[in-house]
Design a protein around this motif. Sequence first.
Motif, PDB file in Angstrom:
ATOM      1  N   MET A 155       0.833  -1.208   0.000  1.00 49.74           N
ATOM      2  CA  MET A 155       0.000   0.000   0.000  1.00 49.74           C
ATOM      3  C   MET A 155       0.867   1.256   0.000  1.00 49.74           C
ATOM      4  SD  MET A 155      -3.024  -1.143   2.641  1.00 49.74           S
ATOM      5  CE  MET A 155      -3.752   0.491   2.598  1.00 49.74           C
ATOM      6  N   LEU A 156       1.922   1.270   0.825  1.00 46.54           N
ATOM      7  CA  LEU A 156       2.787   2.438   0.875  1.00 46.54           C
ATOM      8  C   LEU A 156       3.499   2.661  -0.464  1.00 46.54           C
ATOM      9  CD1 LEU A 156       4.381   2.025   4.440  1.00 46.54           C
ATOM     10  CD2 LEU A 156       2.594   3.637   3.736  1.00 46.54           C
ATOM     11  N   VAL A 157       3.985   1.571  -1.092  1.00 50.31           N
ATOM     12  CA  VAL A 157       4.674   1.699  -2.371  1.00 50.31           C
ATOM     13  C   VAL A 157       3.733   2.197  -3.455  1.00 50.31           C
ATOM     14  CG1 VAL A 157       5.822   0.374  -4.191  1.00 50.31           C
ATOM     15  CG2 VAL A 157       6.445   0.006  -1.804  1.00 50.31           C
ATOM     16  N   ALA A 158       2.453   1.702  -3.454  1.00 45.02           N
ATOM     17  CA  ALA A 158       1.491   2.132  -4.454  1.00 45.02           C
ATOM     18  C   ALA A 158       1.177   3.619  -4.300  1.00 45.02           C
ATOM     19  CB  ALA A 158       0.221   1.309  -4.338  1.00 45.02           C
ATOM     20  N   ALA A 159       1.014   4.075  -3.040  1.00 41.03           N
ATOM     21  CA  ALA A 159       0.731   5.497  -2.817  1.00 41.03           C
ATOM     22  C   ALA A 159       1.908   6.368  -3.263  1.00 41.03           C
ATOM     23  CB  ALA A 159       0.426   5.724  -1.336  1.00 41.03           C
ATOM     24  N   LEU A 160       3.136   5.915  -2.955  1.00 37.69           N
ATOM     25  CA  LEU A 160       4.307   6.682  -3.361  1.00 37.69           C
ATOM     26  C   LEU A 160       4.446   6.719  -4.885  1.00 37.69           C
ATOM     27  CD1 LEU A 160       6.833   8.207  -2.424  1.00 37.69           C
ATOM     28  CD2 LEU A 160       8.043   6.004  -2.360  1.00 37.69           C
ATOM     29  N   ALA A 161       4.181   5.605  -5.554  1.00 37.29           N
ATOM     30  CA  ALA A 161       4.286   5.560  -7.012  1.00 37.29           C
ATOM     31  C   ALA A 161       3.234   6.465  -7.656  1.00 37.29           C
ATOM     32  CB  ALA A 161       4.126   4.118  -7.507  1.00 37.29           C
ATOM     33  N   THR A 162       2.003   6.480  -7.094  1.00 35.36           N
ATOM     34  CA  THR A 162       0.957   7.332  -7.658  1.00 35.36           C
ATOM     35  C   THR A 162       1.322   8.809  -7.520  1.00 35.36           C
ATOM     36  OG1 THR A 162      -0.696   5.652  -7.105  1.00 35.36           O
ATOM     37  CG2 THR A 162      -1.496   7.893  -7.531  1.00 35.36           C
ATOM     38  N   ALA A 163       1.839   9.181  -6.353  1.00 43.22           N
ATOM     39  CA  ALA A 163       2.223  10.574  -6.147  1.00 43.22           C
ATOM     40  C   ALA A 163       3.361  10.974  -7.090  1.00 43.22           C
ATOM     41  CB  ALA A 163       2.648  10.781  -4.686  1.00 43.22           C
ATOM     42  N   LEU A 164       4.330  10.084  -7.270  1.00 43.95           N
ATOM     43  CA  LEU A 164       5.448  10.385  -8.171  1.00 43.95           C
ATOM     44  C   LEU A 164       4.969  10.478  -9.623  1.00 43.95           C
ATOM     45  CD1 LEU A 164       8.520  10.765  -8.414  1.00 43.95           C
ATOM     46  CD2 LEU A 164       8.728   8.283  -8.646  1.00 43.95           C
ATOM     47  N   TYR A 165       4.022   9.599 -10.017  1.00 42.30           N
ATOM     48  CA  TYR A 165       3.497   9.631 -11.388  1.00 42.30           C
ATOM     49  C   TYR A 165       2.813  10.954 -11.689  1.00 42.30           C
ATOM     50  CZ  TYR A 165       0.173   8.733 -15.153  1.00 42.30           C
ATOM     51  OH  TYR A 165      -0.585   8.817 -16.290  1.00 42.30           O
ATOM     52  N   TRP A 166       1.955  11.415 -10.823  1.00 44.46           N
ATOM     53  CA  TRP A 166       1.247  12.668 -11.087  1.00 44.46           C
ATOM     54  C   TRP A 166       2.191  13.869 -11.020  1.00 44.46           C
ATOM     55  CZ3 TRP A 166      -3.177  13.206 -13.352  1.00 44.46           C
ATOM     56  CH2 TRP A 166      -4.093  12.126 -13.356  1.00 44.46           C
ATOM     57  N   THR A 167       3.193  13.779 -10.148  1.00 50.25           N
ATOM     58  CA  THR A 167       4.154  14.879 -10.071  1.00 50.25           C
ATOM     59  C   THR A 167       4.927  15.011 -11.391  1.00 50.25           C
ATOM     60  OG1 THR A 167       4.376  14.561  -7.687  1.00 50.25           O
ATOM     61  CG2 THR A 167       6.137  15.766  -8.813  1.00 50.25           C
ATOM     62  N   LEU A 168       5.437  13.858 -11.915  1.00 46.91           N
ATOM     63  CA  LEU A 168       6.167  13.888 -13.180  1.00 46.91           C
ATOM     64  C   LEU A 168       5.265  14.302 -14.336  1.00 46.91           C
ATOM     65  CD1 LEU A 168       8.352  10.651 -12.834  1.00 46.91           C
ATOM     66  CD2 LEU A 168       9.102  13.037 -12.638  1.00 46.91           C
ATOM     67  N   ARG A 169       4.018  13.880 -14.304  1.00 47.34           N
ATOM     68  CA  ARG A 169       3.103  14.232 -15.400  1.00 47.34           C
ATOM     69  C   ARG A 169       2.811  15.726 -15.432  1.00 47.34           C
ATOM     70  NH1 ARG A 169      -2.660  11.199 -16.710  1.00 47.34           N
ATOM     71  NH2 ARG A 169      -3.052  12.286 -18.712  1.00 47.34           N
ATOM     72  N   VAL A 170       2.614  16.297 -14.239  1.00 49.79           N
ATOM     73  CA  VAL A 170       2.273  17.722 -14.198  1.00 49.79           C
ATOM     74  C   VAL A 170       3.500  18.583 -14.484  1.00 49.79           C
ATOM     75  CG1 VAL A 170       1.503  19.593 -12.675  1.00 49.79           C
ATOM     76  CG2 VAL A 170       0.296  17.393 -12.669  1.00 49.79           C
ATOM     77  N   LEU A 171       4.645  18.205 -13.938  1.00 48.39           N
ATOM     78  CA  LEU A 171       5.822  19.056 -14.039  1.00 48.39           C
ATOM     79  C   LEU A 171       6.644  18.820 -15.312  1.00 48.39           C
ATOM     80  CD1 LEU A 171       7.107  18.960 -10.341  1.00 48.39           C
ATOM     81  CD2 LEU A 171       5.698  20.716 -11.453  1.00 48.39           C
ATOM     82  N   VAL A 172       6.570  17.620 -15.940  1.00 50.34           N
ATOM     83  CA  VAL A 172       7.440  17.302 -17.067  1.00 50.34           C
ATOM     84  C   VAL A 172       6.649  17.012 -18.332  1.00 50.34           C
ATOM     85  CG1 VAL A 172       9.229  15.719 -17.908  1.00 50.34           C
ATOM     86  CG2 VAL A 172       9.241  16.447 -15.509  1.00 50.34           C
ATOM     87  N   VAL A 173       5.680  16.077 -18.266  1.00 45.55           N
ATOM     88  CA  VAL A 173       5.033  15.573 -19.479  1.00 45.55           C
ATOM     89  C   VAL A 173       4.186  16.669 -20.131  1.00 45.55           C
ATOM     90  CG1 VAL A 173       3.442  13.857 -20.392  1.00 45.55           C
ATOM     91  CG2 VAL A 173       5.084  13.219 -18.616  1.00 45.55           C
ATOM     92  N   TRP A 174       3.327  17.291 -19.340  1.00 43.39           N
ATOM     93  CA  TRP A 174       2.447  18.309 -19.936  1.00 43.39           C
ATOM     94  C   TRP A 174       3.231  19.485 -20.530  1.00 43.39           C
ATOM     95  CZ3 TRP A 174      -2.051  18.532 -15.769  1.00 43.39           C
ATOM     96  CH2 TRP A 174      -2.781  17.329 -15.850  1.00 43.39           C
ATOM     97  N   PRO A 175       4.251  20.039 -19.871  1.00 46.40           N
ATOM     98  CA  PRO A 175       5.027  21.104 -20.517  1.00 46.40           C
ATOM     99  C   PRO A 175       5.760  20.614 -21.782  1.00 46.40           C
ATOM    100  CG  PRO A 175       5.359  21.183 -18.149  1.00 46.40           C
ATOM    101  CD  PRO A 175       4.608  19.926 -18.420  1.00 46.40           C
ATOM    102  N   ALA A 176       6.337  19.431 -21.727  1.00 44.30           N
ATOM    103  CA  ALA A 176       7.025  18.919 -22.910  1.00 44.30           C
ATOM    104  C   ALA A 176       6.047  18.735 -24.070  1.00 44.30           C
ATOM    105  CB  ALA A 176       7.717  17.590 -22.582  1.00 44.30           C
ATOM    106  N   TYR A 177       4.841  18.223 -23.794  1.00 44.04           N
ATOM    107  CA  TYR A 177       3.839  18.038 -24.847  1.00 44.04           C
ATOM    108  C   TYR A 177       3.432  19.369 -25.450  1.00 44.04           C
ATOM    109  CZ  TYR A 177      -0.545  16.780 -27.089  1.00 44.04           C
ATOM    110  OH  TYR A 177      -1.563  16.611 -28.000  1.00 44.04           O
TER     111      TYR A 177
END
Length: 322
Positions: A155-177
């Motif tokens: 559960m802890l690993v899943a929560a950490l992975a979800t938070a990291l995924y949305w952080t990278l998507r908002v800060l990196v993927v959307w600006p690059a796109y």
Amino acid sequence: MDLEKSREQQAGEGCLVVTLRMPVRIVALVLVVPLRMVWDVLVVVGRFLGDTVFRPVGRALAWVGRAVFVWPVVAFWRWVLVPLGVALRWLGTVLVVVPAGWLYRWVLTPLGHALAWLGQRLLVVPSVWLYRWVLTPVGRATAWCGRGLLALGSMLVAALATALYWTLRVLVVWPAYAVWRWVLAPVGRVLAVVAREAGEALGHAWRVAGYVSLAVGRALAAFFRWTVVEPARWAYRTVLTPVGHAVRDAVLRPLAEATRSVGRVTRDTLRSVRATVRQVRQDVRRALVGDPGTAGERGDREGEGAVRSPDGQADRILLTKR
């Protein structure tokens, strides 16, 4: 050897070869005959010694070797070692095998049964009780706790992975796109159009340059043909060919005929000289050796044969040494 054939072969050889041939053969005969006689004597002596000395001595030495070495060893093996081995086997059976079998059957087997019964009562039964009533419950409790800890960690690993995924998507993927869609893609389209047009222009220029080069090459080839090839062909056809035919008919052919005539005359002269030399040699040989008929009779007495034709003249003399 056929005498006439040897005469014909010697007629084409030089005087030095004919002069040196007989002395060399005589020297070789003088050197080889003693060596061959010594070799034959050594062979006869070796065969005599082998038949009369070496072979009987070898048989005697073989008999002595069997009498001195083989027969004593066989007798010692048959009459000493074999009975001693049989006696030792009987003693081993009586003194070792039988007591060992009795000890195993009446001492070690009951003792082993007793030790197995004591081990089962003292070790196996307590070990089974300990495994069933102590180790099994403790293992089950430990496994339940491990599964709970594993679920919590997942559960802890899943929560950490979800938070990291949305952080990278908002800060990196959307600006690059956004940069790709609104900046890089339009610039790439413009550069592609420019590159395509430049490539087409270069290709068209390359083809035009090829046509120009082909036209210049054809012009140069025509110029070289009309200024060099055609004049050279005309000169060869109208000047050099008639001159060559005239030189061939007026100079070369008469010269070749004269050369062939000189060759024929030379061959005829050499043939007549060769016949004269052969006749002179026959006369000299007849003067030194004698009449061929007398030489044939002497050869018959010495073991040499002559073959004559019906008219009494010697066709060939066969020299065969015995």
